[in-house]
Motif scaffolding. Structure first.
Motif, mmCIF file in Angstrom:
data_model
loop_
_atom_site.group_PDB
_atom_site.id
_atom_site.type_symbol
_atom_site.label_atom_id
_atom_site.label_comp_id
_atom_site.label_asym_id
_atom_site.label_seq_id
_atom_site.Cartn_x
_atom_site.Cartn_y
_atom_site.Cartn_z
ATOM 1 N N SER A 238 2.543 -34.165 -78.830
ATOM 2 C CA SER A 238 1.136 -34.511 -79.064
ATOM 3 C C SER A 238 0.411 -34.497 -77.722
ATOM 4 O O SER A 238 0.087 -35.534 -77.164
ATOM 5 N N VAL A 239 0.189 -33.297 -77.207
ATOM 6 C CA VAL A 239 -0.430 -33.124 -75.897
ATOM 7 C C VAL A 239 -1.922 -32.861 -76.065
ATOM 8 O O VAL A 239 -2.330 -32.068 -76.925
ATOM 9 N N ASP A 240 -2.723 -33.489 -75.262
ATOM 10 C CA ASP A 240 -4.160 -33.271 -75.263
ATOM 11 C C ASP A 240 -4.431 -31.917 -74.597
ATOM 12 O O ASP A 240 -4.226 -31.752 -73.394
ATOM 13 N N VAL A 241 -4.865 -30.929 -75.403
ATOM 14 C CA VAL A 241 -5.070 -29.580 -74.893
ATOM 15 C C VAL A 241 -6.067 -29.552 -73.746
ATOM 16 O O VAL A 241 -5.993 -28.713 -72.849
ATOM 17 N N SER A 242 -7.013 -30.469 -73.759
ATOM 18 C CA SER A 242 -8.030 -30.481 -72.703
ATOM 19 C C SER A 242 -7.432 -30.762 -71.335
ATOM 20 O O SER A 242 -8.057 -30.487 -70.310
ATOM 21 N N LEU A 243 -6.191 -31.295 -71.313
ATOM 22 C CA LEU A 243 -5.528 -31.582 -70.041
ATOM 23 C C LEU A 243 -4.735 -30.393 -69.513
ATOM 24 O O LEU A 243 -4.182 -30.448 -68.419
ATOM 25 N N ASN A 244 -4.659 -29.306 -70.303
ATOM 26 C CA ASN A 244 -3.948 -28.112 -69.851
ATOM 27 C C ASN A 244 -4.605 -27.522 -68.608
ATOM 28 O O ASN A 244 -5.820 -27.644 -68.414
ATOM 29 N N GLU A 245 -3.811 -26.863 -67.801
ATOM 30 C CA GLU A 245 -4.328 -26.119 -66.655
ATOM 31 C C GLU A 245 -3.975 -24.655 -66.824
ATOM 32 O O GLU A 245 -2.896 -24.324 -67.321
ATOM 33 N N PRO A 246 -4.863 -23.749 -66.413
ATOM 34 C CA PRO A 246 -4.518 -22.326 -66.468
ATOM 35 C C PRO A 246 -3.402 -22.022 -65.468
ATOM 36 O O PRO A 246 -3.237 -22.732 -64.475
ATOM 37 N N PHE A 247 -2.640 -20.987 -65.740
ATOM 38 C CA PHE A 247 -1.580 -20.585 -64.817
ATOM 39 C C PHE A 247 -1.300 -19.095 -64.978
ATOM 40 O O PHE A 247 -1.754 -18.467 -65.937
ATOM 41 N N GLU A 248 -0.579 -18.534 -64.023
ATOM 42 C CA GLU A 248 -0.249 -17.117 -64.044
ATOM 43 C C GLU A 248 1.227 -16.917 -64.349
ATOM 44 O O GLU A 248 2.064 -17.736 -63.941
ATOM 45 N N VAL A 249 1.524 -15.830 -65.073
ATOM 46 C CA VAL A 249 2.919 -15.442 -65.302
ATOM 47 C C VAL A 249 3.088 -14.005 -64.837
ATOM 48 O O VAL A 249 2.216 -13.157 -65.048
ATOM 49 N N THR A 250 4.216 -13.748 -64.202
ATOM 50 C CA THR A 250 4.565 -12.394 -63.783
ATOM 51 C C THR A 250 5.678 -11.884 -64.681
ATOM 52 O O THR A 250 6.657 -12.589 -64.937
ATOM 53 N N ILE A 251 5.541 -10.667 -65.194
ATOM 54 C CA ILE A 251 6.585 -10.041 -65.991
ATOM 55 C C ILE A 251 7.589 -9.419 -65.029
ATOM 56 O O ILE A 251 7.250 -8.505 -64.277
ATOM 57 N N ASN A 252 8.808 -9.909 -65.046
ATOM 58 C CA ASN A 252 9.784 -9.552 -64.025
ATOM 59 C C ASN A 252 10.045 -8.053 -63.960
ATOM 60 O O ASN A 252 10.181 -7.484 -62.883
ATOM 61 N N SER A 253 10.124 -7.374 -65.115
ATOM 62 C CA SER A 253 10.520 -5.966 -65.118
ATOM 63 C C SER A 253 9.437 -5.032 -64.610
ATOM 64 O O SER A 253 9.735 -3.940 -64.121
ATOM 65 N N THR A 254 8.166 -5.442 -64.723
ATOM 66 C CA THR A 254 7.070 -4.542 -64.349
ATOM 67 C C THR A 254 6.160 -5.095 -63.261
ATOM 68 O O THR A 254 5.287 -4.378 -62.778
ATOM 69 N N ALA A 255 6.348 -6.368 -62.912
ATOM 70 C CA ALA A 255 5.504 -7.048 -61.920
ATOM 71 C C ALA A 255 4.070 -7.253 -62.414
ATOM 72 O O ALA A 255 3.191 -7.618 -61.640
ATOM 73 N N LYS A 256 3.829 -7.032 -63.707
ATOM 74 C CA LYS A 256 2.500 -7.266 -64.265
ATOM 75 C C LYS A 256 2.194 -8.754 -64.274
ATOM 76 O O LYS A 256 3.042 -9.567 -64.633
#
Length: 774
Positions: A676-694
C-alpha cells in the motif's frame, strides 16, 4: 588451493533421489566425482543428483575445485561478479607441459580476454560495444539464410533412410551460420572441427602429455588462422557481420575494443558461435527421440518447438559447467570459502534442482519457468548469442519433425570429447521410414510457425484441460477436477498453484488434489471481486475446457523440515491440504489449524477428518473456538516450519506473532497484494537495458513494467500486483539498497541479493539508476 581447514557446510538432511542412477553415491562426492567419466559425459545433471541433494557444494580432490550443484548457489555465483571472478573461465584445467607450452609460444599464441572470462567494469563496456548484431530485430533477418542451409543439407541425405546427424547436418550448419554471422569467409570444415575439439580439450579437458603436443599444434594454428582472418577483414571494415562490426567499434572506442581483444574474440567467436549450438542441437534431438511421446507431440504441434528447445537446453544443454574464482573470503550455500578458491559451477545439475523446477527430470512442454535454466548463464554473463542459437535450433527441429516424423535413434554407443564443460555426442545415428524425408511438392504442407526469440510466450505456455468433475464443497465453494487434453501431467510440489484464464482476467488457484492423473482446485465465489471467480462458477462445468498455466511454486515451503504447523483460513485450506497430505506421506509430525466462521463454510472438512483427523484442530468462530496464536508460538523447536494461507488479516497476524522465530521458519501464501504505497511518493528513475545499453526513464506515475511494454519489450506479466512472480527480471550490478521491493513473491534472500525485481510493482530506491538483464 586446498579447501579451507575451517570450511563448514550445512549438512541438513536432504531427500535422496534414486542413487542407482548416480555414480557419486558412496557418501563422499569429494572423492568420487570425476567429470571425465562417461556417466558425467552422458548426463551431467543426473550424474550430480546425489551430490546436489547431499553435498551440494563439495571439494573435488581430483579437480582441485569446489563443485557447486544447486540452482540458487549457481545463480548467485553468476550474479556476484565482485566475489566470484570469471577470470579463470578459460584457464587450462590441465596445466600445459613444457613441450606444449613451447609449441604455443613458438606460434605466438596469446588469447587473453574474451566476453566469458573478464569482469566488471571492462566486461559490460565491451558487451555493450559489441552487442548490436545480436539484437532480435537483426536476427529475424537471418532466418531465410538458416532455413536454406538446413534444407539444403537435409536434401543431401533425405532419401537414404539413415544418417549420422552430427556429420551430415548438426556440425556443418551451425559452423556455416557462424561464418555468415561473423562475416568470415568459409574455411575448411574438417580443419576447423579439429581446431575446435583441440580448443575444448585444451581448455576443459584432461589430455595426456603426448596428446598435449598435438593439441598445442592445433590451438596454435587456430590462433594464427584467427589472426589472418582478422587482418583480411580489416581490409573491408564496412562488410556485414559481427567481426566487421567489431572492427568499426574499435575505431569508435579503441580503449574498449583493443587489437588483442579483437584477435581473441575472433578465435573464440568461431567456437562460441557454432560449437555450443551444434552440441545443443544433437543433445536435443537425442533427448526428444528418447522421449518418443514428446517427439510425436511436436510433429502434431510444431508451435510447441520453442517450448521443447528450452526444456532440452535445461535438461541436456551444450554447456554443462563454467568456472569461477573467489576474490575474497565468502559463504556460499552455507559453505565457507577462502579467497582464491576455484569453483566449477555445474549448471547442468542446477537445471534439475527440484527446489526451482517442479518434476525436474521430465520434459514438460508447458513448463512455466523453463527459460530460467542456466545453460545460457545468468546476469551480465548470459550468452550474447542465445537468440541466434534459438533461431538455429527452431529451424532444425521444424524441418526434421515435419520431414521425418518417423525418425528414431539407431542402437549405438555414444561417444563424447571428455571435458568438464562442452558436451555433445560425436555421432548421432538415426533412421526413418522410406516414405518420409522428401519435401511435399503438392502445396499442402502446412506453414511452419514463426520463430520465437527470448523463450516461449505466455500463449505457448498455456495448456488446454478438460473439466472432469465439478463438486459443490460448500454453498459458495466448488471443487474442480481437471484432466489434460492428451499427454500426461507433470508432478507438482505441495503449495504449488496454477493460473486459469477466467473470461477477461487470469486468476491463481492452489492445487490440492492427490491424483497424478488429474489436478484439483477449489474456487470460492467472491461477489465483490473482479469477476474471475464469478466467471468460473457460471461457466466451468463438466466437459468444458479451460486454459491453464503452471504449476508454479511461490509458496516458499521447506521440504526438509521434520515438523509442520499448518494454519489455514477459509479457502486458504487448499495449499494447506496439499502440505498436510505430503507431511502424512513422509511420516513427519504436523498439525492443521483450520479457521472459519461456521463449520458449513469449511471446505474439505470431511476429507480432513478422514485423512488427518488426529492432526486437525478446528477454530470455528460461532462455536467460540477462535485461534490463539501466542499459544502456538511457544511450540517452537528446531526443524519446524509454519505455513499459513488465508485472509490477509490472518496471515499478517501469523507473521507478526511468529516474528521471533528464525528467518525462513514462517511462510505464507497470499493471493492479494499487501503493498500500500502512496504513488505520489514515487521518484522517477532510469533503467539501462544491459544487452543494448538503451536507457529508459520511468516516471513517478508509471511502473517499470509499463515503461518496458510501451518501449517494445515483451515482458511476460499476469497479475501486475507483485503476487504471481511471472514478470520477474534480473538486475545487474545493483546492491539490495538500490531496489524498493514491493512484491509478495520474492524470498528474503532474493531481495537481499539485489539480483531480481518485480517490475509490475517494485522500483528503484530514491531514484537510483538500475540495469536490467534484458
Amino acid at each position: 588451493m586446498v579447501p579451507s581447514a575451517t570450511g563448514t557446510h550445512d549438512t541438513t538432511a536432504q531427500p535422496n533421489p534414486d542413487i542407482s542412477k548416480c555414480p557419486y553415491h558412496s557418501g563422499s562426492a569429494s572423492k568420487d566425482f570425476d567429470p571425465f567419466e562417461m556417466d558425467y559425459q552422458l548426463n551431467p545433471g543426473e550424474a550430480c543428483a546425489w551430490a546436489r541433494e547431499n553435498e551440494p557444494i563439495f571439494y573435488s580432490e581430483k579437480l582441485g575445485y569446489w563443485v557447486v550443484t544447486r540452482f540458487e548457489d549457481v545463480q548467485e555465483v553468476f550474479r556476484d561478479q565482485s566475489t566470484y571472478s570469471a577470470s579463470v573461465a578459460l584457464e587450462k584445467l590441465t596445466p600445459a607441459t613444457p613441450e606444449a607450452q613451447a609449441i604455443l609460444e613458438a606460434k605466438g599464441y596469446g588469447m587473453r580476454r574474451t566476453l566469458v572470462n573478464e569482469d566488471e567494469p571492462a566486461h559490460t563496456a565491451r558487451r555493450r560495444a559489441l552487442a548490436g548484431p545480436f539484437d532480435v530485430a537483426h536476427l529475424k533477418g537471418e532466418e531465410a539464410m538458416v532455413r536454406e542451409l538446413v534444407t539444403d543439407y537435409i536434401d543431401r541425405f533425405a532419401d537414404k533412410g539413415r544418417a549420422d546427424l552430427v556429420n551430415n547436418l548438426l556440425w556443418e550448419v551451425p559452423l556455416t551460420v557462424a561464418f555468415h554471422f561473423l562475416g568470415v569467409p568459409e574455411h575448411d570444415m574438417d580443419m576447423l572441427r579439429r581446431y575446435s575439439v583441440a580448443h575444448t580439450v585444451n581448455t576443459w579437458g584432461r589430455p595426456s602429455p603426448e596428446q598435449q603436443k598435438d593439441i598445442a599444434e592445433n590451438v596454435g594454428n587456430f590462433w594464427n588462422l584467427a589472426g589472418d582472418i582478422l587482418a583480411e577483414l580489416r581490409e573491408t571494415p564496412e562488410a556485414p557481420g559481427w567481426m566487421p562490426y567489431s572492427i568499426r567499434a574499435q575505431k569508435e572506442q579503441p580503449e574498449v575494443v583493443t587489437d588483442s581483444y579483437l584477435h581473441s574474440i575472433m578465435m573464440a567467436g568461431i567456437v562460441a558461435a557454432h560449437e555450443t549450438t551444434a552440441h545443443s542441437a544433437s543433445n536435443a534431438i537425442k533427448l526428444l527421440l528418447e522421449n518418443r511421446s514428446v517427439w510425436d507431440e511436436l510433429v502434431r504441434k510444431p508451435e510447441l518447438i520453442p517450448n521443447a528447445i528450452e526444456e532440452c537446453l535445461r535438461l541436456s544443454g551444450g554447456v554443462a559447467a563454467w568456472r569461477r574464482i573467489t576474490t575474497k573470503p565468502t559463504v556460499l550455500g552455507g559453505q565457507r570459502l577462502d579467497e582464491g578458491e576455484r569453483l566449477l559451477i555445474v549448471s547442468a545439475a542446477a537445471n534439475r534442482d527440484p527446489r526451482h523446477f517442479s518434476d525436474p527430470d521430465t520434459i514438460d512442454l508447458y513448463r512455466d519457468n523453463s527459460t530460467d535454466h542456466l545453460t545460457f548463464g545468468f546476469g551480465s554473463h548470459q550468452c550474447l548469442g542465445k537468440n541466434l542459437a534459438r533461431l538455429e535450433l527452431q529451424v532444425i527441429l521444424q524441418e526434421l519433425t515435419s520431414r521425418f516424423p518417423s525418425m528414431r535413434l539407431v542402437d549405438q554407443e555414444f561417444e563424447f570429447v571428455p571435458n568438464t564443460s562442452f558436451r555433445g555426442p560425436e555421432h548421432l545415428w538415426v533412421q526413418w521410414d522410406a516414405d518420409t524425408g522428401k519435401e511435399d511438392t503438392t502445396g499442402t504442407t502446412p506453414e511452419l510457425p514463426d520463430i520465437v526469440f527470448n523463450g516461449p510466450s505466455k500463449e505457448l505456455r498455456t495448456r488446454t484441460m478438460f473439466v472432469k468433475e465439478v463438486r459443490q464443497l460448500t454453498a459458495h465453494i466448488v471443487g474442480i477436477s481437471l484432466v489434460p487434453d492428451g499427454g500426461t501431467l507433470p508432478s507438482w510440489q505441495p503449495g504449488a498453484h496454477v493460473e486459469i484464464d477466467a473470461g477477461d482476467v487470469s486468476r491463481r488457484y492452489s492445487l490440492c488434489g492427490s491424483s497424478s492423473e488429474a489436478w484439483e482446485i477449489a474456487v470460492a465465489l467472491e461477489p465483490d471481486g473482479r469477476g474471475g471467480s464469478r466467471w468460473i462458477h457460471e461457466n466451468v462445468a463438466e466437459g468444458a475446457t479451460v486454459r491453464i498455466r503452471g504449476p508454479r511454486q511461490n509458496f516458499v515451503v521447506d521440504v526438509d523440515v521434520d515438523r509442520r504447523i499448518l494454519i489455514a483460513g477459509g479457502i486458504g485450506i487448499t495449499p494447506i491440504l496439499a502440505l498436510a497430505d505430503d507431511a502424512k506421506s513422509r511420516g513427519i509430525d504436523y498439525t492443521i489449524h483450520y479457521c472459519g466462521p461456521t463449520r458449513e463454510k469449511l471446505a474439505y472438512l470431511d476429507r480432513l477428518r478422514t485423512d488427518h483427523g488426529e492432526h486437525l484442530v478446528l477454530h470455528v468462530s460461532d462455536e467460540g473456538t477462535r485461534l490463539h496464536l501466542p499459544g502456538i508460538v511457544e511450540e517452537f523447536r528446531e526443524g519446524t516450519q509454519v505455513c499459513t494461507c488465508g485472509p490477509d488479516r490472518l496471515t499478517a497476524a501469523v507473521l507478526d506473532v511468529f516474528s521471533s522465530w528464525p528467518e525462513g521458519t514462517v511462510t505464507r501464501e497470499s493471493f492479494q497484494s499487501t503493498s500500500s504505497v502512496d504513488v505520489s511518493l514515487n521518484e522517477p528513475f532510469e533503467v539501462t537495458i544491459n544487452s543494448t545499453a538503451k536507457v529508459l526513464t520511468v516516471p513517478k506515475e508509471q511502473t517499470l513494467l509499463e515503461v518496458l511494454e510501451t518501449s517494445g519489450f515483451d515482458v511476460d506479466a499476469d497479475c501486475r500486483e507483485g503476487l504471481c512472480g511471472t514478470c520477474v527480471l534480473g538486475v545487474t550490478g545493483e546492491t539490495p539498497d538500490d531496489i524498493d521491493h514491493r512484491d509478495d513473491v520474492l524470498s528474503v534472500r532474493e531481495k537481499q541479493s539485489g539480483a531480481v525485481i518485480m517490475p509490475c510493482v517494485s522500483r528503484s530506491c530514491a531514484g537510483k539508476p538500475l540495469t536490467l538483464d534484458l
